[in-house]
Write an enzyme that holds these catalytic residues in place. Structure first.
Site, PDB file in Angstrom:
ATOM      1  N   ASN A  13       0.882  -1.170   0.000  1.00 19.31           N
ATOM      2  CA  ASN A  13       0.000   0.000   0.000  1.00 19.31           C
ATOM      3  C   ASN A  13       0.921   1.222   0.000  1.00 19.31           C
ATOM      4  O   ASN A  13       1.635   1.469   0.984  1.00 19.31           O
ATOM      5  CB  ASN A  13      -0.832  -0.028   1.277  1.00 19.31           C
ATOM      6  N   ASN A  65      -7.310  10.179  -0.210  1.00 15.51           N
ATOM      7  CA  ASN A  65      -7.321   9.126  -1.220  1.00 15.51           C
ATOM      8  C   ASN A  65      -6.731   9.652  -2.518  1.00 15.51           C
ATOM      9  O   ASN A  65      -6.562  10.872  -2.699  1.00 15.51           O
ATOM     10  CB  ASN A  65      -8.747   8.632  -1.456  1.00 15.51           C
ATOM     11  N   CYS A  74      -6.614   5.324   7.661  1.00 13.78           N
ATOM     12  CA  CYS A  74      -5.910   4.307   6.879  1.00 13.78           C
ATOM     13  C   CYS A  74      -4.859   3.657   7.783  1.00 13.78           C
ATOM     14  O   CYS A  74      -3.957   4.339   8.269  1.00 13.78           O
ATOM     15  CB  CYS A  74      -5.247   4.949   5.666  1.00 13.78           C
ATOM     16  N   GLY A  75      -4.995   2.350   8.034  1.00 11.39           N
ATOM     17  CA  GLY A  75      -4.086   1.668   8.950  1.00 11.39           C
ATOM     18  C   GLY A  75      -2.670   1.552   8.429  1.00 11.39           C
ATOM     19  O   GLY A  75      -1.698   1.823   9.157  1.00 11.39           O
ATOM     20  N   ASN A  76      -2.504   1.161   7.161  1.00 14.39           N
ATOM     21  CA  ASN A  76      -1.157   1.102   6.586  1.00 14.39           C
ATOM     22  C   ASN A  76      -0.559   2.492   6.463  1.00 14.39           C
ATOM     23  O   ASN A  76       0.642   2.696   6.666  1.00 14.39           O
ATOM     24  CB  ASN A  76      -1.190   0.415   5.221  1.00 14.39           C
ATOM     25  N   ARG A 192     -12.471   1.726  -1.532  1.00 16.11           N
ATOM     26  CA  ARG A 192     -13.191   2.902  -2.018  1.00 16.11           C
ATOM     27  C   ARG A 192     -12.222   4.085  -2.082  1.00 16.11           C
ATOM     28  O   ARG A 192     -11.233   4.137  -1.360  1.00 16.11           O
ATOM     29  CB  ARG A 192     -14.371   3.240  -1.105  1.00 16.11           C
ATOM     30  N   CYS A 201      -4.571  -3.397   2.907  1.00 16.78           N
ATOM     31  CA  CYS A 201      -5.361  -2.342   3.549  1.00 16.78           C
ATOM     32  C   CYS A 201      -5.331  -2.595   5.045  1.00 16.78           C
ATOM     33  O   CYS A 201      -5.793  -3.642   5.516  1.00 16.78           O
ATOM     34  CB  CYS A 201      -6.798  -2.364   3.020  1.00 16.78           C
ATOM     35  N   GLY A 202      -4.779  -1.657   5.798  1.00 19.69           N
ATOM     36  CA  GLY A 202      -4.604  -1.844   7.234  1.00 19.69           C
ATOM     37  C   GLY A 202      -5.909  -1.959   7.996  1.00 19.69           C
ATOM     38  O   GLY A 202      -6.102  -2.894   8.785  1.00 19.69           O
ATOM     39  N   THR A 203      -6.821  -1.010   7.795  1.00 18.31           N
ATOM     40  CA  THR A 203      -8.117  -1.095   8.482  1.00 18.31           C
ATOM     41  C   THR A 203      -8.885  -2.319   8.001  1.00 18.31           C
ATOM     42  O   THR A 203      -9.691  -2.888   8.737  1.00 18.31           O
ATOM     43  CB  THR A 203      -8.951   0.178   8.251  1.00 18.31           C
TER      44      THR A 203
END
Length: 261
Positions: A13, A65, A74-76, A192, A201-203
Site C-alpha cells: 500500500n 485518497n 488508513c491503517g497502513n 473505495r 489495507c490496514g483497516t
C-alpha cells in the site's frame, strides 16, 4: 515552485508523504493532490498524507485518497506516517498522534531487517453480523465476506459490485474477502476512493481479523496480503465490543523527490 515529497509503502500500500508543518501545500486543493497521486502524470500512490503540527500530540495525520479527497483512517498509512515521523526525528520509540478518527498510539519496533510499526486502532463498539458477511467500522467502513479460497478469485469485479450496490453506492465501503490458509488468513481488498483492488489495507485486515474471530475464537491473527504479511491482535469483550486492537507490520521508505507545482 518545487514540493519535496517522500514515498513510503506498507505491505504494498504506497503513499506520498509531505512534511506540511509549515503549510506548504493547501489541503483543500483536491486537483493538486489528485495530480500528485496520479500514476501516469504525477508521483503515483494509493494516497497522500500530510504531517502537520497539533498541540498536545506529536503530530497530526491528514490522509487523502488518490482521488484528492480527504478520507477516513488508513491503517497502513498510519504505520507509514509513524515511520516518516521517526525518520524526521520528531519521535523516537513511541508516539501519540491525532488522525481523523481520533488519537492513536504507536510503537516503533526497529530490528536489523526492517522497521516494524505497531499501531493501536480505535475500539470497536458495533458490528453488523449477517448470514454471509460482517460489516464494521475500524476507522473506515468495511464489508467482510468469507470465501473458500483466493485461487483465481476476482477481487476487483466482486468487490466493485458490493461497493456500488444500492446500499453502499452513495457513501461507499471498502470490501474485504477472507479465506483461511493453514494458521493464517488471506485477505484481499477493493478500496473505495482508490476504486480498485489494493495490495493491502490496514483497516481492512483489522476488520477481517475481528470477523474471523467469530469463526475461530482466536484473538490474534497472522495475515497474508498481496503486498506482504501483517499481524493483528485484540481483546474481544463480547460480540459488539473489541478493544486493545493493534496492527503490526513493516513500513518502508522507498524514495524521495521533488514535484513541480
Amino acid at each position: 515552485m518545487q514540493l519535496n515529497f517522500f514515498k513510503y509503502q506498507g505491505t504494498g500500500n504506497d503513499f506520498i508523504l509531505i512534511d506540511n508543518r509549515d503549510f506548504i501545500i493547501d489541503s483543500k486543493d483536491i486537483s493538486l493532490i489528485e495530480k500528485i497521486c496520479d500514476r501516469r502524470f504525477g508521483v503515483g500512490g494509493d494516497g497522500l498524507m500530510l504531517l502537520e503540527n497539533e498541540e498536545n500530540f506529536d503530530f497530526r495525520m491528514r490522509y487523502f485518497n488518490s482521488n484528492g479527497k480527504e478520507a477516513s483512517m488508513c491503517g497502513n498509512g498510519g504505520r507509514c506516517i509513524v515511520a516518516f515521523a521517526y525518520h524526521l526525528g520528531i519521535i523516537t520509540d513511541s508516539t501519540s498522534f491525532i488522525a481523523v478518527d481520533g488519537e492513536h498510539k504507536a510503537k516503533i519496533l526497529n530490528n536489523k531487517k526492517e522497521l516494524l510499526i505497531s499501531l493501536q486502532m480505535q475500539n470497536i463498539s458495533k458490528l453488523e453480523i449477517g448470514e454471509d458477511y460482517f460489516y464494521l467500522n475500524t476507522g473506515s467502513p468495511h464489508f467482510v465476506k468469507f470465501i473458500p479460497n483466493h485461487n483465481n478469485f476476482d477481487t476487483y469485479s466482486e468487490g466493485r459490485k458490493i461497493r456500488n450496490n444500492d446500499r453502499f453506492k452513495k457513501e461507499g465501503t471498502n470490501v474485504n474477502f477472507v479465506s483461511f490458509q493453514d494458521d493464517s488468513i488471506m485477505v484481499s481488498t477493493f478500496e473505495r476512493g482508490v476504486e480498485d483492488e489494493t495490495y493491502s489495507c490496514g483497516t481492512g485486515v483489522v476488520a477481517a481479523a475481528i470477523s474471523a474471530s467469530f469463526k475461530t475464537k482466536n484473538q490474534s491473527f497472522k495475515i497474508i496480503t498481496k503486498g506482504g504479511n501483517l499481524k493483528v491482535n485484540f481483546e474481544k469483550i463480547d460480540s459488539q465490543n473489541i478493544k486493545e486492537i493493534w496492527l503490526t507490520g513493516p513500513a518502508k521508505y522507498v524514495f524521495t523527490g521533488k514535484f513541480n507545482l
